[in-house]
Design a protein around this motif. Structure first.
Motif, PDB file in Angstrom:
ATOM      1  N   ALA A 283       0.962  -1.006   0.356  1.00  0.00           N
ATOM      2  CA  ALA A 283      -0.535  -0.142  -0.159  1.00  0.00           C
ATOM      3  C   ALA A 283       0.564   1.536   0.058  1.00  0.00           C
ATOM      4  O   ALA A 283       0.270   2.403   0.140  1.00  0.00           O
ATOM      5  CB  ALA A 283      -1.308  -0.077   0.406  1.00  0.00           C
ATOM      6  N   GLY A 284       1.998   0.773   0.723  1.00  0.00           N
ATOM      7  CA  GLY A 284       3.158   2.417   0.587  1.00  0.00           C
ATOM      8  C   GLY A 284       4.381   2.439   1.799  1.00  0.00           C
ATOM      9  O   GLY A 284       4.686   1.128   1.597  1.00  0.00           O
ATOM     10  N   ALA A 305       1.752   7.511   3.202  1.00  0.00           N
ATOM     11  CA  ALA A 305       2.309   6.239   4.160  1.00  0.00           C
ATOM     12  C   ALA A 305       0.293   5.196   4.405  1.00  0.00           C
ATOM     13  O   ALA A 305       1.060   3.909   4.832  1.00  0.00           O
ATOM     14  CB  ALA A 305       1.088   6.664   5.561  1.00  0.00           C
ATOM     15  N   GLY A 306       0.041   4.680   2.806  1.00  0.00           N
ATOM     16  CA  GLY A 306      -0.937   4.208   2.931  1.00  0.00           C
ATOM     17  C   GLY A 306      -2.077   3.433   3.285  1.00  0.00           C
ATOM     18  O   GLY A 306      -2.284   2.392   3.327  1.00  0.00           O
ATOM     19  N   GLY A 307      -2.524   4.208   3.726  1.00  0.00           N
ATOM     20  CA  GLY A 307      -4.266   4.143   4.568  1.00  0.00           C
ATOM     21  C   GLY A 307      -4.673   5.182   3.820  1.00  0.00           C
ATOM     22  O   GLY A 307      -5.064   4.339   2.174  1.00  0.00           O
ATOM     23  N   LEU A 308      -5.740   5.778   4.506  1.00  0.00           N
ATOM     24  CA  LEU A 308      -7.179   6.639   4.276  1.00  0.00           C
ATOM     25  C   LEU A 308      -6.469   7.561   2.724  1.00  0.00           C
ATOM     26  O   LEU A 308      -5.703   8.236   3.681  1.00  0.00           O
ATOM     27  CB  LEU A 308      -7.767   6.739   4.840  1.00  0.00           C
ATOM     28  N   GLN A 309      -7.107   7.655   1.614  1.00  0.00           N
ATOM     29  CA  GLN A 309      -5.895   8.297   1.198  1.00  0.00           C
ATOM     30  C   GLN A 309      -6.896   9.812   0.292  1.00  0.00           C
ATOM     31  O   GLN A 309      -8.052   9.863   0.129  1.00  0.00           O
ATOM     32  CB  GLN A 309      -5.774   8.164  -0.634  1.00  0.00           C
ATOM     33  N   PHE A 310      -7.120  10.771   1.409  1.00  0.00           N
ATOM     34  CA  PHE A 310      -7.793  11.571   1.530  1.00  0.00           C
ATOM     35  C   PHE A 310      -7.113  13.238   2.308  1.00  0.00           C
ATOM     36  O   PHE A 310      -6.055  12.886   2.878  1.00  0.00           O
ATOM     37  CB  PHE A 310      -8.908  11.945   2.258  1.00  0.00           C
ATOM     38  N   THR A 311      -7.420  14.335   1.339  1.00  0.00           N
ATOM     39  CA  THR A 311      -6.511  15.263   1.878  1.00  0.00           C
ATOM     40  C   THR A 311      -6.792  15.950   3.003  1.00  0.00           C
ATOM     41  O   THR A 311      -5.340  16.073   3.782  1.00  0.00           O
ATOM     42  CB  THR A 311      -6.998  16.715   0.512  1.00  0.00           C
ATOM     43  N   HIS A 312      -7.874  15.743   3.642  1.00  0.00           N
ATOM     44  CA  HIS A 312      -7.962  15.868   5.202  1.00  0.00           C
ATOM     45  C   HIS A 312      -7.400  14.660   5.888  1.00  0.00           C
ATOM     46  O   HIS A 312      -6.808  15.159   7.509  1.00  0.00           O
ATOM     47  CB  HIS A 312      -9.642  15.755   5.732  1.00  0.00           C
ATOM     48  N   VAL A 313      -7.040  13.908   5.731  1.00  0.00           N
ATOM     49  CA  VAL A 313      -6.691  12.656   6.456  1.00  0.00           C
ATOM     50  C   VAL A 313      -4.438  13.117   6.338  1.00  0.00           C
ATOM     51  O   VAL A 313      -4.231  13.262   7.421  1.00  0.00           O
ATOM     52  CB  VAL A 313      -6.650  11.730   5.528  1.00  0.00           C
TER      53      VAL A 313
END
Length: 472
Positions: A283-284, A305-313
Motif C-alpha cells: 500500500a505504501g 503512508a498507505g492508509g486512507l487517501q484523502f486530503t483531510h487525512v
C-alpha cells in the motif's frame, strides 16, 4: 554542489507537506521543502479542486434542465465543454497562491524545486544539493493506478492527471472504476451532455454502506449514467474516438473516450528508500502508529503512508507529525473518527463504522437509528427529499454514521466531531438547530434514538400520570 542542514526536511508540496512546512517554520524550526513537480500537489492540480469545479459546472447545467418543478421554465443547457474547463483552470489559479512557492518562502521555508532521493539515513540529494536533516517528512502523495489490462498500452486514455486538460467534450465517456472519482466524473460529464458508462469489476461505491450507496447509484442511473457492476475489464482495443472494453463475462462496451479511475498508488519510486532503511508494503511506506517509518528519523504522511487517501487525512497526519517532530510529544494516529464524502448529487458521506461493520463488532448491543430526508421541511422546500441518515449507536454512544443526500458532506462534520470526542447521543439531542435547515436531519436522528425510550415507555407514562395527579 551545496551541503545544506535543516531541522525539518519535507518531501512533497501537497496538502500534507505544505501543512507540516507552514506549521513547523512558524513555530521556529528551520525547514526545507522539496517539490519536483507542481506546488499544491494532486489535490490542487488534479484532484479535489478541479473535480469539484467541474462538478459545479455540471450542477449548473442540471439546474437549467430541471427548473420546471420550481415554476421556472426548464431549458436545454448550451454546454461549452472547453469553457467549463476554463472555469476549472480559473478556480485552480485562484487557490494556487495559497500553495505557492512565493508564499512559503515568505513564511521562511526554503523551497527547492527538485525531486529528492535518499543517500543515507539522514541525507537526501536534490539536484545539486545534499541536505542533512534532523527529521524528514515524506509527503509525496499518490498517482493514478493504471492496471496492466491487455491492449491498454496502445489505446489513448485519460486519468485524473490529464482529464482536466481535455478540451474536446467526449461523445461517450467510458470510465473504468466505480469509486468516488469515477462516480463523480460520471455524473459531471453526464450533466455536461456526454453519454457515460461506468465499468466496475466489483461493486460501485463498494467501500461505503450499501444502503446509502444504492441511493446515490439509483440517482445516477436515473440521470442516464450506465453503471455496469461485476464487470472486470479483460481487454481494451480501438483508437482515439473509438474505444472498446471487453469484460470477463463477454460484454463489450464502446465509447469515444476512456478514463481510468481504478485507484491510486503511493509515490515512492524516486526516493531510494533502501538507502535510508525505510521499508514499504503493497500500500505504501510502512509506518507505526506515530507515523514513523522503519527509520526513526523519518515520517511518512498522507497517501504515501498507505492508509486512507484523502486530503483531510494528510492534514490530520501533518498535525500529529508537528507535535512529534517539533516537541517530542508521543502521538498516535486514529482512524475511527476520520470522515469521507463523495460529491455526487446526492452526496454520500461516512464516518466510523458502517452498519455491517458495527454489527460484526458489537452484535446485539448495536442500535441503528434512521431518519429520511423526506421528513425534513427544508429538503421538501428545495425538492431534495431523496436521502437517508443512519447512525450506529452502542450504549448511547455513536460508533458510525452513514449519510446519502443533500449536503451529506456537511452533515457528516457533526458526527466526526462526536466520534472524535467520544460524545453521546444525549449531547446531539441537546443541540438546537435553526429551522428550517438540512442540518436538522442530524438533530432528528438523535430524536429517533430517544423517541422509543420516551414515547413507548410504560414507566415514563406512569411517572407522568403520577406527577400530573400531584401537581397543584
Amino acid at each position: 554542489m551545496a551541503n545544506l542542514k535543516t531541522d525539518i526536511l519535507v518531501i512533497g508540496a501537497g496538502s500534507g507537506g505544505l501543512s507540516v512546512a507552514a506549521g513547523a517554520v512558524q513555530m521556529g524550526a528551520d525547514v526545507i521543502m522539496l517539490e519536483g513537480h507542481r506546488m499544491g500537489g494532486d489535490c490542487l492540480n488534479y484532484g479535489c479542486v478541479p473535480s469539484k469545479a467541474l462538478i459545479a459546472s455540471g450542477k449548473a447545467a442540471h439546474a437549467q434542465a430541471n427548473a420546471g418543478r420550481f415554476g421556472v421554465a426548464s431549458v436545454v443547457p448550451e454546454v461549452d465543454y472547453a469553457a467549463a474547463k476554463d472555469h476549472v483552470a480559473e478556480v485552480i489559479a485562484q487557490i494556487a497562491p495559497v500553495d505557492s512557492q512565493e508564499r512559503f518562502e515568505s513564511l521562511g521555508v526554503r523551497v527547492i524545486r527538485e525531486y529528492g532521493e535518499f543517500i543515507s539515513e539522514t541525507e537526501m540529494r536534490a539536484g545539486a544539493d545534499v541536505i542533512t536533516a534532523r527529521r524528514i517528512v515524506i509527503a509525496t502523495g499518490s498517482s493514478p493506478l493504471v492496471p496492466p489490462i491487455p491492449g491498454l498500452e496502445t489505446v489513448p486514455y485519460e486519468t485524473n492527471e490529464t482529464l482536466f486538460e481535455l478540451r474536446e467534450k467526449p461523445g461517450h465517456l467510458l470510465i473504468v472504476g466505480g469509486g468516488p472519482i469515477g462516480m463523480e466524473m460520471a455524473q459531471a460529464h453526464r450533466r455536461l451532455g456526454c453519454d457515460v458508462t461506468v465499468i466496475e469489476g466489483e461493486t460501485a461505491l463498494g467501500r461505503d454502506d450499501p444502503e446509502t450507496a444504492a441511493i446515490v447509484l439509483d440517482a445516477l442511473r436515473e440521470e442516464g449514467v450506465e453503471i455496469a457492476e461485476g464487470a472486470m475489464a479483460k481487454k481494451v482495443r480501438g483508437q482515439a474516438g473509438a474505444v472498446e472494453i471487453e469484460v470477463e463475462d463477454g460484454r463489450v462496451f464502446r465509447g469515444t473516450h476512456l478514463l481510468m479511475a481504478v485507484g491510486r498508488k503511493a509515490n515512492v519510486e524516486r526516493l531510494n528508500l533502501a538507502a535510508a532503511g525505510i521499508e514499504t508494503t503493497r500500500a505504501g511506506i510502512k509506518v507505526d502508529a506515530g507515523l514513523r517509518t522503519t527509520n526513526r528519523r523519518v515520517y511518512a504522511i498522507g497517501d504515501v503512508a498507505g492508509g486512507l487517501q484523502f486530503t483531510h487525512v494528510a492534514s490530520y497526519h501533518a498535525g500529529l507529525v508537528i507535535r512529534s517532530a517539533l516537541f517530542g510529544l508521543p502521538v498516535k494516529q486514529r482512524t475511527a473518527h476520520l470522515p469521507w464524502a463523495t460529491y455526487t448529487q446526492p452526496e454520500l458521506a461516512q464516518v466510523g463504522q458502517t452498519e455491517a461493520q458495527a454489527r460484526a463488532a458489537h452484535g446485539d448491543r448495536l442500535e441503528v437509528v434512521r431518519f429520511e430526508y423526506a421528513h425534513n421541511d427544508r429538503a421538501i422546500a428545495e425538492r431534495k427529499t431523496t436521502g437517508l441518515i443512519k447512525v450506529m449507536v452502542v450504549k448511547g454512544r455513536p460508533v458510525g454514521a452513514s449519510i446519502a443526500g443533500c449536503q451529506a458532506g456537511e452533515l457528516i462534520n457533526l458526527w466526526a466531531l462526536v466520534l472524535a470526542n467520544g460524545l453521546k447521543m444525549t449531547q446531539v439531542a441537546n443541540m438546537v438547530a435553526p429551522y428550517p435547515t438540512i442540518g436538522e436531519i442530524n438533530k432528528r436522528a438523535a430524536g429517533a434514538y430517544f423517541s422509543p425510550r420516551l414515547f413507548e415507555s410504560r414507566m415514563v407514562k406512569r411517572i407522568v400520570g403520577l406527577v400530573q395527579r400531584w401537581l397543584p
